[in-house]
Design a protein around this motif. Structure first.
Motif, PDB file in Angstrom:
ATOM      1  N   MET A   4      49.294  37.576  44.941  1.00 49.97           N
ATOM      2  CA  MET A   4      49.985  36.719  43.984  1.00 49.97           C
ATOM      3  C   MET A   4      49.562  37.058  42.558  1.00 49.97           C
ATOM      4  SD  MET A   4      50.131  32.856  45.524  1.00 49.97           S
ATOM      5  CE  MET A   4      48.434  32.830  46.082  1.00 49.97           C
ATOM      6  N   ARG A   5      50.463  36.776  41.636  1.00 54.95           N
ATOM      7  CA  ARG A   5      50.133  36.881  40.212  1.00 54.95           C
ATOM      8  C   ARG A   5      49.687  35.499  39.748  1.00 54.95           C
ATOM      9  NH1 ARG A   5      54.939  39.159  40.962  1.00 54.95           N
ATOM     10  NH2 ARG A   5      56.040  37.434  39.908  1.00 54.95           N
ATOM     11  N   ILE A   6      48.441  35.400  39.340  1.00 48.57           N
ATOM     12  CA  ILE A   6      47.836  34.107  39.002  1.00 48.57           C
ATOM     13  C   ILE A   6      47.277  34.165  37.589  1.00 48.57           C
ATOM     14  CG2 ILE A   6      46.060  32.427  39.618  1.00 48.57           C
ATOM     15  CD1 ILE A   6      46.159  33.556  42.479  1.00 48.57           C
ATOM     16  N   LEU A   7      47.594  33.145  36.812  1.00 49.99           N
ATOM     17  CA  LEU A   7      46.993  32.975  35.491  1.00 49.99           C
ATOM     18  C   LEU A   7      46.021  31.800  35.585  1.00 49.99           C
ATOM     19  CD1 LEU A   7      46.682  33.319  32.405  1.00 49.99           C
ATOM     20  CD2 LEU A   7      48.712  31.856  32.142  1.00 49.99           C
ATOM     21  N   VAL A   8      44.747  32.067  35.333  1.00 51.88           N
ATOM     22  CA  VAL A   8      43.724  31.018  35.268  1.00 51.88           C
ATOM     23  C   VAL A   8      43.412  30.806  33.794  1.00 51.88           C
ATOM     24  CG1 VAL A   8      41.409  30.309  35.925  1.00 51.88           C
ATOM     25  CG2 VAL A   8      42.794  31.655  37.524  1.00 51.88           C
ATOM     26  N   LEU A  27      35.627  31.735  40.205  1.00 51.40           N
ATOM     27  CA  LEU A  27      36.934  31.634  40.847  1.00 51.40           C
ATOM     28  C   LEU A  27      37.764  32.883  40.595  1.00 51.40           C
ATOM     29  CD1 LEU A  27      39.176  30.088  42.327  1.00 51.40           C
ATOM     30  CD2 LEU A  27      39.744  28.993  40.140  1.00 51.40           C
ATOM     31  N   VAL A  28      37.785  33.354  39.355  1.00 46.25           N
ATOM     32  CA  VAL A  28      38.551  34.560  39.025  1.00 46.25           C
ATOM     33  C   VAL A  28      38.050  35.743  39.850  1.00 46.25           C
ATOM     34  CG1 VAL A  28      38.973  36.251  37.198  1.00 46.25           C
ATOM     35  CG2 VAL A  28      39.213  33.807  36.711  1.00 46.25           C
ATOM     36  N   GLU A  29      36.742  35.883  39.936  1.00 42.34           N
ATOM     37  CA  GLU A  29      36.152  36.979  40.720  1.00 42.34           C
ATOM     38  C   GLU A  29      36.558  36.884  42.185  1.00 42.34           C
ATOM     39  OE1 GLU A  29      31.670  38.518  42.053  1.00 42.34           O
ATOM     40  OE2 GLU A  29      31.900  36.970  40.518  1.00 42.34           O
ATOM     41  N   ALA A  30      36.510  35.672  42.743  1.00 42.40           N
ATOM     42  CA  ALA A  30      36.845  35.491  44.160  1.00 42.40           C
ATOM     43  C   ALA A  30      38.315  35.755  44.432  1.00 42.40           C
ATOM     44  CB  ALA A  30      36.472  34.072  44.591  1.00 42.40           C
ATOM     45  N   LEU A  31      39.196  35.306  43.546  1.00 46.86           N
ATOM     46  CA  LEU A  31      40.631  35.536  43.742  1.00 46.86           C
ATOM     47  C   LEU A  31      40.966  37.020  43.666  1.00 46.86           C
ATOM     48  CD1 LEU A  31      42.080  32.585  41.622  1.00 46.86           C
ATOM     49  CD2 LEU A  31      42.120  32.792  44.111  1.00 46.86           C
ATOM     50  N   ARG A  32      40.337  37.726  42.752  1.00 50.82           N
ATOM     51  CA  ARG A  32      40.571  39.173  42.658  1.00 50.82           C
ATOM     52  C   ARG A  32      40.063  39.877  43.904  1.00 50.82           C
ATOM     53  NH1 ARG A  32      38.724  39.755  36.288  1.00 50.82           N
ATOM     54  NH2 ARG A  32      40.740  39.155  35.382  1.00 50.82           N
ATOM     55  N   ALA A  33      38.947  39.415  44.449  1.00 42.99           N
ATOM     56  CA  ALA A  33      38.417  40.019  45.673  1.00 42.99           C
ATOM     57  C   ALA A  33      39.364  39.814  46.852  1.00 42.99           C
ATOM     58  CB  ALA A  33      37.045  39.429  45.990  1.00 42.99           C
TER      59      ALA A  33
END
Length: 380
Positions: A4-8, A27-33
């Protein structure tokens, strides 16, 4: 569902690290992983630039502005920045952390770009909003596709807002990395003979943290324990004021203003402190408290926000705005040698229930569900 394309997007100053910034970074690190394409957006500058960040300050004209244009809330440069960035990013999910009226632009543009909006409430954004912002924040909470909260106290506050649907409010506690935040090696054990009793407080130097109360409490404690020491870790707009207060109380040699430190240095301070102390006037679910607990440090904290849900039965809770009670709580840690080890063990055990992996996974699961066609149809 992956990729998914996500903007945090965060409405906090990234130049001055705090608990919210650490939660967002994890959170950003985990979503990218997990394979998602994540852009970290922010309203303030950052000291890094890796090409996956978007600086987008957003402003909203205040209601009742006495300029003859009070009905026009839109700040056109902000709208242009938001529109241009969203054209480039095309997010499917926009996750806004720390809710303020400036999030309005994402709601305004949602129909054009057809993304889902998740508002993440962290504490003072709804517990202590500016009076002029309360109505705007309530409207945004009611219009969000989902709202996350970090504590049961905050969930109750959000559910008290008119038109907020309970099914859209999700409790996702902050998580702590218990592989890094661990008890001290034996060589670092606190309470060594000859070492003066010491306390550590960690957080932004700003009024909501109640450090004026802490200094008053510490001055009272020093009347009983003259050799006691206090370290304040963090920086912020109140530093000069607090340093003056420390001098006026005769504490300049007993209080250290350590400034902002990296996590290794913070862990070292926790390892050598007799107790962690939190004097806040308002909190959601403080990450600094969870980190101290995970390190097995006895904790004294004010009974505000989500703090009792973390520390009840595992540490010492006192009423806010009460230097005498806070001083007594700190003194109780030192009064009996058996108290500190017992509270430290309870604190560490309690922190194990707040996993960073579980927190990040709950966000990822929520984002997946919001992209499910059936869910989209039901909630539209």
């Amino acid at each position: 569902m992956s990729g998914m394309r996500i903007l945090v997007y965060s409405i906090v100053d990234q130049r001055e690290p705090g608990g919210v910034q650490m939660v967002i970074a994890g959170l950003v690190e985990a979503l990218r992983a997990r394979g998602h394409r994540v852009t970290e957006g922010m309203s303030e500058p950052v000291p890094r630039n890796d090409g996956r960040e978007w600086r987008c300050p957003l402003y909203l004209r205040p209601a009742g502005e006495e300029t003859g244009r009070s009905r026009r809330r839109i700040h056109w440069p902000s709208l242009a920045r938001a529109f241009t960035g969203l054209i480039r990013l095309r997010p499917q999910i926009v996750n806004v952390h720390f809710v303020t009226p400036s999030a309005f632009y994402f709601f305004l543009l949602r129909r054009i770009f057809r993304f889902r909006i998740v508002l993440s409430v962290h504490g003072s954004d709804i517990l202590r909003p500016l009076p002029s912002e309360s109505a705007d924040v309530a409207r945004l909470l009611a219009q969000a596709d989902a709202v996350t909260v970090v504590s049961e106290d905050l969930r109750d506050r959000v559910l008290s807002v008119p038109d907020v649907r309970p099914s859209r409010v999700h409790l996702i506690p902050n998580g702590v990395d218990c592989e890094f935040w661990t008890p001290a090696p034996s060589a670092e054990a606190r309470g060594k003979p000859g070492r003066p009793p010491s306390f550590v407080a960690i957080g932004r130097l700003q009024p909501v943290k109640g450090y004026d109360i802490l200094l008053s409490a510490f001055a009272r404690l020093r009347e009983q324990v003259p050799e006691a020491r206090l370290c304040l870790v963090g920086d912020g707009p109140q530093r000069d004021e607090l340093e003056r207060a420390s001098r006026s109380l005769g504490l300049e040699r007993a209080v250290e203003f350590a400034g902002a430190l990296g996590k290794e240095a913070i862990r070292q301070r926790l390892w050598t402190a007799d107790a962690f102390v939190m004097s806040s006037r308002s909190e959601g679910m403080p990450l600094a408290l969870l980190e101290a607990m995970a390190c097995g440090v006895p904790c004294v904290a004010t009974r505000v926000g989500g703090v009792p849900g973390i520390l009840e039965g595992r540490g010492i809770l006192v009423e806010p705005e009460n230097p005498k009670a806070l001083a007594e709580g700190m003194a109780s840690i030192l009064a009996d040698p058996a108290v500190a080890p017992r509270l430290g063990a309870r604190a560490q055990d309690g922190a194990q229930g707040f996993s960073r992996a579980a927190s990040d996974g709950a966000y990822a699961s929520l984002f997946d569900k919001l992209q499910d066609p059936a869910i989209r149809q039901l909630s539209s």
